[in-house]
Write a protein that holds these residues in place. Structure first.
Motif, PDB file in Angstrom:
ATOM      1  N   LYS A 147       0.872  -1.321   0.094  1.00 21.44           N
ATOM      2  CA  LYS A 147      -0.099   0.062   0.017  1.00 21.44           C
ATOM      3  C   LYS A 147       0.894   1.332  -0.042  1.00 21.44           C
ATOM      4  O   LYS A 147       0.548   2.382  -0.632  1.00 21.44           O
ATOM      5  CB  LYS A 147      -0.834   0.017   1.178  1.00 21.44           C
ATOM      6  CG  LYS A 147      -2.263  -1.017   1.020  1.00 21.44           C
ATOM      7  CD  LYS A 147      -3.255  -0.792   1.979  1.00 21.44           C
ATOM      8  CE  LYS A 147      -4.403  -1.294   1.843  1.00 21.44           C
ATOM      9  NZ  LYS A 147      -5.383  -0.828   0.673  1.00 21.44           N
ATOM     10  N   CYS A 148       2.121   1.147   0.728  1.00 19.23           N
ATOM     11  CA  CYS A 148       2.833   2.398   0.556  1.00 19.23           C
ATOM     12  C   CYS A 148       3.703   2.652  -0.747  1.00 19.23           C
ATOM     13  O   CYS A 148       3.598   3.743  -1.298  1.00 19.23           O
ATOM     14  CB  CYS A 148       4.114   2.212   1.864  1.00 19.23           C
ATOM     15  SG  CYS A 148       3.434   2.257   3.627  1.00 19.23           S
ATOM     16  N   LYS A 194       1.522   6.702  -7.032  1.00 17.71           N
ATOM     17  CA  LYS A 194       0.402   7.695  -7.439  1.00 17.71           C
ATOM     18  C   LYS A 194       0.939   9.037  -7.238  1.00 17.71           C
ATOM     19  O   LYS A 194       0.497   9.824  -8.133  1.00 17.71           O
ATOM     20  CB  LYS A 194      -0.641   7.336  -6.362  1.00 17.71           C
ATOM     21  CG  LYS A 194      -1.732   8.161  -6.837  1.00 17.71           C
ATOM     22  CD  LYS A 194      -3.030   7.779  -5.927  1.00 17.71           C
ATOM     23  CE  LYS A 194      -4.386   8.914  -6.325  1.00 17.71           C
ATOM     24  NZ  LYS A 194      -5.335   8.402  -5.482  1.00 17.71           N
ATOM     25  N   ARG A 219       0.893   4.071  -2.949  1.00 22.08           N
ATOM     26  CA  ARG A 219       0.897   5.483  -2.725  1.00 22.08           C
ATOM     27  C   ARG A 219       2.002   6.190  -3.240  1.00 22.08           C
ATOM     28  O   ARG A 219       1.727   7.495  -3.843  1.00 22.08           O
ATOM     29  CB  ARG A 219       0.767   5.591  -1.142  1.00 22.08           C
ATOM     30  CG  ARG A 219       0.560   7.106  -0.858  1.00 22.08           C
ATOM     31  CD  ARG A 219      -0.581   7.985  -1.041  1.00 22.08           C
ATOM     32  NE  ARG A 219      -1.684   6.976  -0.692  1.00 22.08           N
ATOM     33  CZ  ARG A 219      -2.452   7.348   0.345  1.00 22.08           C
ATOM     34  NH1 ARG A 219      -1.645   8.277   1.422  1.00 22.08           N
ATOM     35  NH2 ARG A 219      -3.350   6.652   1.052  1.00 22.08           N
TER      36      ARG A 219
END
Length: 461
Positions: free
Chosen positions: A15-16, A22, A19
């Motif tokens: 998830k990091c 993105k 992020r």
């Protein structure tokens, strides 16, 4: 599988990673899923799956089917997770599930629609099984990684569970006999007037009954082994079709479908027979998921085939067409070759469907060239054939063996030299056939040809 500390660490790290990607503008990537599987090899088996999982596989058409399905679901306000902007292998599906998960890994949506590469069946289906499995077709493709069709069918048979509902191409004798004990829904296209004039392919992936070895008898043969057939000695053959396209009107761009609920009419999105198969596959899937004819038909009126598959642009009085023709896929290329011949428009054909990715990492296997039907291009409407890339002379030899006159063939080892070889005086349309990894080079060539066509028109005036 239960969630473990290792799973949570992999999820948090992924998830990091997502992020950060993105923030730097890289959204369509499988990197989060790659890291998750590196850190937790059984990550796909531990992350909770959505309530309903649809998986779409097949040699050709799976991307278009998924895109159509997702566009129609979106238009009808049905929420879902998909891997449209990632890879169709285990890392891409893992990335999609990570993006759709809460902090603790639980899914945010109840429906998942995943395209997956059937060669990756073992890596995916060992951990996450579909409720609905869709197969568009199975035919020879990329010999160096897929071996033969029987090998791919065996992979699916060994790894699919016994409870999944199969949505299968009933006109494909290989696909339609996958997992024979599973619940199933068949789609297909009834015999059309065009089938009487169908030219046989050089290769066919099934010619004899696998049960008794007798030669198969075809009611009609559309292309490759796609059609309706039966064994004269036993009960092997094409199944009864649940969703069958009956009539096709290419003038009104409509087709009628005989469904279990009765006769229905839908907009026809493209003139290639493969376009109809892809649309029919999506309609069958959506009907099976519970959408009504009215919902699907209304959405199709607002839907277009993705321009990454077929994109036509005008340049003065010429047309430049980008068309996907998968490298190392003889059946996919042959379908495009025959489609070009059927249009009967004076044209130039530029072959840029070499496998740039393969060339960068290994040596391209050229055996597929001799299974692709270059003979379809030996027609009066194809005025020029331009072969491109380091294998351009291999393509030239194959074209010569197909009977295409040598004076109509030109070769460009470097893509940047291609535009100058097109003679606009001979043609009204230029088809640029590209593979997945040569799309950027094809777009550059298209832009050069558009600019050149406009300049030549201006000079004439």
């Amino acid at each position: 599988m239960k969630k473990s500390l290792r799973f949570y660490f992999a999820l948090f790290f992924a998830k990091c990673t997502a992020r950060i990607l993105k923030l730097i503008g890289r959204k369509g990537t499988s990197m989060p899923g790659s890291w998750a599987i590196i850190l937790c090899p059984d990550f796909l088996g531990r992350i909770p799956r959505p309530k309903t999982v649809v998986m779409v596989a097949g040699t050709n058409g799976k991307t278009t089917v998924c895109n159509l399905t997702e566009d129609i679901l979106t238009d009808n306000h049905v929420e879902y997770v998909c891997n449209r902007f990632g890879a169709n292998v285990n890392t891409g599906i893992a990335s999609a599930l990570i993006a759709d998960s809460t902090f603790f890994g639980n899914p945010k949506h109840d429906l998942a629609v995943f395209e997956f590469d059937e060669r990756s069946a073992e890596k995916i289906l060992s951990y996450i099984q579909p409720d609905y499995f869709v197969c568009t077709n199975l035919c020879r493709d990329a010999l160096d990684r897929n071996a033969n069709v029987e090998f791919i069918a065996d992979l699916l048979n060994k790894n699919l569970n016994d409870s999944a509902t199969l949505i299968l191409n009933g006109d494909d004798l290989i696909t339609s006999h996958l997992k024979p004990q599973n619940p199933r829904v068949y789609f297909g296209i009834d015999k059309l007037p065009r089938d009487d004039a169908a030219r046989p392919n050089l290769v066919r992936d099934i010619t004899a009954c696998p049960q008794c070895g007798a030669p198969l008898s075809y009611r009609f043969l559309r292309y490759n082994h796609i059609g309706r057939a039966h064994c004269p000695n036993c009960d092997y053959g094409s199944p009864n079709i649940d969703y069958e396209a009956k009539t096709v009107d290419q003038t009104a761009m409509r087709f009628t479908l005989l469904a279990p609920q009765g006769e229905e009419t839908y907009r026809l999105l493209g003139k290639n027979i493969t376009d109809l198969y892809n649309e029919l596959t999506a309609v069958t899937l959506l009907k099976t998921l519970g959408l009504s004819q009215k919902q699907i038909a209304s959405s199709l009126e607002k839907t277009e085939l993705t321009r990454t598959r077929y994109d036509i642009q005008s340049a003065s009085d010429k047309e430049i067409v980008l068309c996907l023709a998968k490298g190392q896929s003889p059946i996919a290329s042959s379908r495009v070759f025959e489609f070009i011949a059927e249009q009967n428009i004076p044209c130039a054909v530029v072959l840029m469907n070499y496998d740039r990715h393969d060339a960068a990492h290994s040596s391209e296997n050229t055996a597929w060239l001799y299974e692709a039907d270059y003979e379809f291009l030996n027609t009066d409407c194809v005025r020029e054939l331009i072969t491109v890339g380091s294998r351009c002379y291999d393509y030239q030899v194959r074209a010569l063996l197909a009977g295409i006159p040598q004076e109509d063939i030109r070769c460009a080892e470097k893509p940047e030299n291609t535009a100058a070889l097109v003679n606009f005086k001979n043609v009204k349309r230029v088809y640029i056939l590209h593979a997945v990894f040569t799309r950027a080079a094809a777009e550059q060539l298209r832009d050069c040809l558009i600019e050149r066509a406009k300049k030549e028109t201006a000079n004439e005036n």
